[in-house]
Enzyme design. Structure first.
Site, PDB file in Angstrom:
ATOM      1  N   SER A  76     -39.902   7.589  15.248  1.00 42.10           N
ATOM      2  CA  SER A  76     -39.560   8.732  16.098  1.00 42.10           C
ATOM      3  C   SER A  76     -39.006   9.873  15.262  1.00 42.10           C
ATOM      4  O   SER A  76     -37.969   9.739  14.594  1.00 42.10           O
ATOM      5  CB  SER A  76     -38.525   8.327  17.148  1.00 42.10           C
ATOM      6  OG  SER A  76     -38.074   9.471  17.843  1.00 42.10           O
TER       7      SER A  76
ATOM      8  N   HIS B 167     -44.126   9.272  16.574  1.00 39.44           N
ATOM      9  CA  HIS B 167     -43.634   9.434  17.939  1.00 39.44           C
ATOM     10  C   HIS B 167     -42.905  10.760  18.042  1.00 39.44           C
ATOM     11  O   HIS B 167     -41.949  11.029  17.304  1.00 39.44           O
ATOM     12  CB  HIS B 167     -42.703   8.277  18.288  1.00 39.44           C
ATOM     13  CG  HIS B 167     -42.353   8.189  19.740  1.00 39.44           C
ATOM     14  ND1 HIS B 167     -43.211   7.682  20.691  1.00 39.44           N
ATOM     15  CD2 HIS B 167     -41.231   8.549  20.408  1.00 39.44           C
ATOM     16  CE1 HIS B 167     -42.639   7.713  21.874  1.00 39.44           C
ATOM     17  NE2 HIS B 167     -41.436   8.247  21.737  1.00 39.44           N
TER      18      HIS B 167
ATOM     19  N   ASP C 196     -40.832  13.141  20.473  1.00 35.75           N
ATOM     20  CA  ASP C 196     -40.061  13.200  21.713  1.00 35.75           C
ATOM     21  C   ASP C 196     -39.928  14.647  22.176  1.00 35.75           C
ATOM     22  O   ASP C 196     -39.301  15.470  21.510  1.00 35.75           O
ATOM     23  CB  ASP C 196     -38.671  12.605  21.498  1.00 35.75           C
ATOM     24  CG  ASP C 196     -38.710  11.101  21.351  1.00 35.75           C
ATOM     25  OD1 ASP C 196     -39.178  10.431  22.287  1.00 35.75           O
ATOM     26  OD2 ASP C 196     -38.284  10.600  20.299  1.00 35.75           O
TER      27      ASP C 196
ATOM     28  N   MET D  25     -38.393  16.966  25.010  1.00 37.87           N
ATOM     29  CA  MET D  25     -37.376  16.967  26.060  1.00 37.87           C
ATOM     30  C   MET D  25     -37.106  18.397  26.509  1.00 37.87           C
ATOM     31  O   MET D  25     -37.064  19.314  25.681  1.00 37.87           O
ATOM     32  CB  MET D  25     -36.076  16.332  25.555  1.00 37.87           C
ATOM     33  CG  MET D  25     -36.237  14.949  24.964  1.00 37.87           C
ATOM     34  SD  MET D  25     -34.626  14.257  24.482  1.00 37.87           S
ATOM     35  CE  MET D  25     -35.149  12.870  23.465  1.00 37.87           C
TER      36      MET D  25
ATOM     37  N   HIS E 194     -44.287  11.814  23.631  1.00 36.99           N
ATOM     38  CA  HIS E 194     -43.536  11.233  24.750  1.00 36.99           C
ATOM     39  C   HIS E 194     -42.835  12.362  25.476  1.00 36.99           C
ATOM     40  O   HIS E 194     -41.865  12.930  24.978  1.00 36.99           O
ATOM     41  CB  HIS E 194     -42.541  10.209  24.186  1.00 36.99           C
ATOM     42  CG  HIS E 194     -41.627   9.614  25.209  1.00 36.99           C
ATOM     43  ND1 HIS E 194     -40.510   8.891  24.858  1.00 36.99           N
ATOM     44  CD2 HIS E 194     -41.660   9.610  26.574  1.00 36.99           C
ATOM     45  CE1 HIS E 194     -39.896   8.476  25.949  1.00 36.99           C
ATOM     46  NE2 HIS E 194     -40.568   8.911  27.000  1.00 36.99           N
TER      47      HIS E 194
ATOM     48  N   MET F 115     -40.517  13.767  28.001  1.00 41.46           N
ATOM     49  CA  MET F 115     -39.369  13.561  28.889  1.00 41.46           C
ATOM     50  C   MET F 115     -39.069  14.899  29.545  1.00 41.46           C
ATOM     51  O   MET F 115     -38.089  15.588  29.228  1.00 41.46           O
ATOM     52  CB  MET F 115     -38.175  13.020  28.087  1.00 41.46           C
ATOM     53  CG  MET F 115     -38.363  11.570  27.690  1.00 41.46           C
ATOM     54  SD  MET F 115     -37.111  10.972  26.519  1.00 41.46           S
ATOM     55  CE  MET F 115     -37.954  11.333  24.968  1.00 41.46           C
TER      56      MET F 115
ATOM     57  N   MET G  92     -38.739   1.980  28.253  1.00 43.00           N
ATOM     58  CA  MET G  92     -37.509   2.373  27.581  1.00 43.00           C
ATOM     59  C   MET G  92     -36.570   1.174  27.497  1.00 43.00           C
ATOM     60  O   MET G  92     -36.342   0.476  28.489  1.00 43.00           O
ATOM     61  CB  MET G  92     -36.820   3.508  28.336  1.00 43.00           C
ATOM     62  CG  MET G  92     -37.624   4.798  28.436  1.00 43.00           C
ATOM     63  SD  MET G  92     -38.072   5.523  26.837  1.00 43.00           S
ATOM     64  CE  MET G  92     -36.441   5.810  26.098  1.00 43.00           C
TER      65      MET G  92
ATOM     66  N   GLY H 194     -33.319  10.047  26.670  1.00 39.19           N
ATOM     67  CA  GLY H 194     -32.622  11.305  26.484  1.00 39.19           C
ATOM     68  C   GLY H 194     -31.996  11.527  25.132  1.00 39.19           C
ATOM     69  O   GLY H 194     -31.946  12.657  24.658  1.00 39.19           O
ATOM     70  N   PHE H 195     -31.527  10.456  24.482  1.00 33.70           N
ATOM     71  CA  PHE H 195     -30.858  10.625  23.205  1.00 33.70           C
ATOM     72  C   PHE H 195     -31.202   9.460  22.279  1.00 33.70           C
ATOM     73  O   PHE H 195     -31.337   8.317  22.730  1.00 33.70           O
ATOM     74  CB  PHE H 195     -29.326  10.677  23.377  1.00 33.70           C
ATOM     75  CG  PHE H 195     -28.845  11.915  24.074  1.00 33.70           C
ATOM     76  CD1 PHE H 195     -28.550  13.061  23.361  1.00 33.70           C
ATOM     77  CD2 PHE H 195     -28.715  11.941  25.455  1.00 33.70           C
ATOM     78  CE1 PHE H 195     -28.117  14.211  24.007  1.00 33.70           C
ATOM     79  CE2 PHE H 195     -28.288  13.083  26.115  1.00 33.70           C
ATOM     80  CZ  PHE H 195     -27.983  14.231  25.375  1.00 33.70           C
ATOM     81  N   GLY H 196     -31.313   9.758  20.992  1.00 30.96           N
ATOM     82  CA  GLY H 196     -31.518   8.723  20.005  1.00 30.96           C
ATOM     83  C   GLY H 196     -30.205   8.060  19.628  1.00 30.96           C
ATOM     84  O   GLY H 196     -29.112   8.514  19.999  1.00 30.96           O
ATOM     85  N   GLY H 197     -30.307   6.956  18.889  1.00 29.83           N
ATOM     86  CA  GLY H 197     -29.122   6.288  18.369  1.00 29.83           C
ATOM     87  C   GLY H 197     -28.399   5.401  19.351  1.00 29.83           C
ATOM     88  O   GLY H 197     -27.287   4.929  19.069  1.00 29.83           O
TER      89      GLY H 197
ATOM     90  N   ASP I 226     -39.171   1.611  23.297  1.00 32.29           N
ATOM     91  CA  ASP I 226     -38.524   2.775  22.695  1.00 32.29           C
ATOM     92  C   ASP I 226     -37.044   2.731  23.018  1.00 32.29           C
ATOM     93  O   ASP I 226     -36.655   2.794  24.182  1.00 32.29           O
ATOM     94  CB  ASP I 226     -39.162   4.055  23.260  1.00 32.29           C
ATOM     95  CG  ASP I 226     -38.565   5.324  22.680  1.00 32.29           C
ATOM     96  OD1 ASP I 226     -37.665   5.244  21.831  1.00 32.29           O
ATOM     97  OD2 ASP I 226     -39.011   6.412  23.083  1.00 32.29           O
ATOM     98  N   GLY I 227     -36.224   2.610  21.965  1.00 33.97           N
ATOM     99  CA  GLY I 227     -34.787   2.642  22.149  1.00 33.97           C
ATOM    100  C   GLY I 227     -34.075   1.512  21.444  1.00 33.97           C
ATOM    101  O   GLY I 227     -34.229   0.353  21.834  1.00 33.97           O
ATOM    102  N   GLY I 228     -33.365   1.825  20.375  1.00 35.44           N
ATOM    103  CA  GLY I 228     -32.595   0.807  19.663  1.00 35.44           C
ATOM    104  C   GLY I 228     -33.437  -0.178  18.875  1.00 35.44           C
ATOM    105  O   GLY I 228     -32.947  -1.252  18.523  1.00 35.44           O
TER     106      GLY I 228
ATOM    107  N   GLY J 158     -36.359   5.118  15.404  1.00 35.68           N
ATOM    108  CA  GLY J 158     -35.919   6.393  14.878  1.00 35.68           C
ATOM    109  C   GLY J 158     -34.939   6.247  13.737  1.00 35.68           C
ATOM    110  O   GLY J 158     -35.286   6.367  12.570  1.00 35.68           O
TER     111      GLY J 158
END
Length: 225
Positions: A13, A37, A39, A41, A70, A72, A141, A146-149, A179-181, A201
């Site tokens: 990402s 990827h 993102d 937004m 992606h 959003m 998801m 909405g947010f990375g990390g 997608d996510g973590g 990411g």
């Protein structure tokens, strides 16, 4: 590597990269990944604002790695096809934002991209199982969009398992993307649940060698599938 033929798709990402050096970030993982990827937004559908069509156009010119966009955003019926027309390999929009997901998927395919449907943290996947044949990718998801990390939420892998069962019983050619973590300590569980495309990411662009990080992620995912 052709993304459509890969058993395991790794899609770092760019949200975690330096936005002033996106072309360099893309170059740093070329040859080790299947997709990039992207993102998008709009600060309405999610409370964050990132990049849009001009940056995607520039990225398309700067790299040969297929772009996995992606969205959003609100009103994907208005904006999504534009990303396909810019040459995105895959355009994914959120089920929660779309008034008519099936029609939009057909429009995306007609414009030359794959069609992806994203399911956010609090959305039941069961509501969308019957329309999966219209899509190339289902993005689940494993955080709140909405947010990375953010920290990986393992309980959301139940959606992956449910979708994989439907894909197998329906003989669907469907990528299930998470997608996510996603990192070295979580990608195995996601692969075991049935995911075959992985967005990472911080685990990639926070590493000293992003390409090596991608290769390690691929190895861990492949070992768990």
């Amino acid at each position: 590597m052709e993304a459509a033929q890969a058993d395991t798709v790794i899609a770092p990402s760019l949200l975690a990269a330096d936005f002033a050096r996106l072309a360099e970030a893309a170059s740093s993982v070329a040859g080790a990944v299947d997709w990039l990827h992207v993102d998008v937004m709009d600060n309405h559908f999610v409370p964050n604002l990132t990049i849009g069509p001009p940056v995607v156009k520039s990225l398309k010119a700067a790299t040969d790695v297929p772009l996995d966009c992606h969205l959003m955003i609100e009103d994907p019926e208005r904006w999504a096809v534009g990303y396909a027309e810019l040459g995105a390999h895959n355009v994914t929009f959120h089920a929660e934002a779309s008034a008519d997901p099936v029609t939009l998927a057909k429009r995306l395919r007609a414009a030359g991209s794959g069609a992806g449907l994203a399911i956010d943290r609090d959305t039941p996947v069961e509501d969308y199982l019957d329309i999966l044949p219209e899509f190339d990718t289902l993005l689940i998801m494993t955080i709140k969009a909405g947010f990375g990390g953010q920290e990986f939420l393992p309980e959301l892998l139940d959606k992956v398992r449910t979708a994989r069962r439907r894909a197998e019983t329906g003989h669907l050619h469907l990528r299930i993307e998470v997608d996510g973590g996603i990192a070295e300590d979580t990608i195995g569980a996601a692969a075991e649940a049935g995911a075959d495309a992985f967005v990472a990411g911080t685990a990639v662009f926070g590493a000293s060698d992003p390409a090596a990080a991608c290769r390690r992620l691929r190895e861990r995912a492949a070992a768990s599938r």
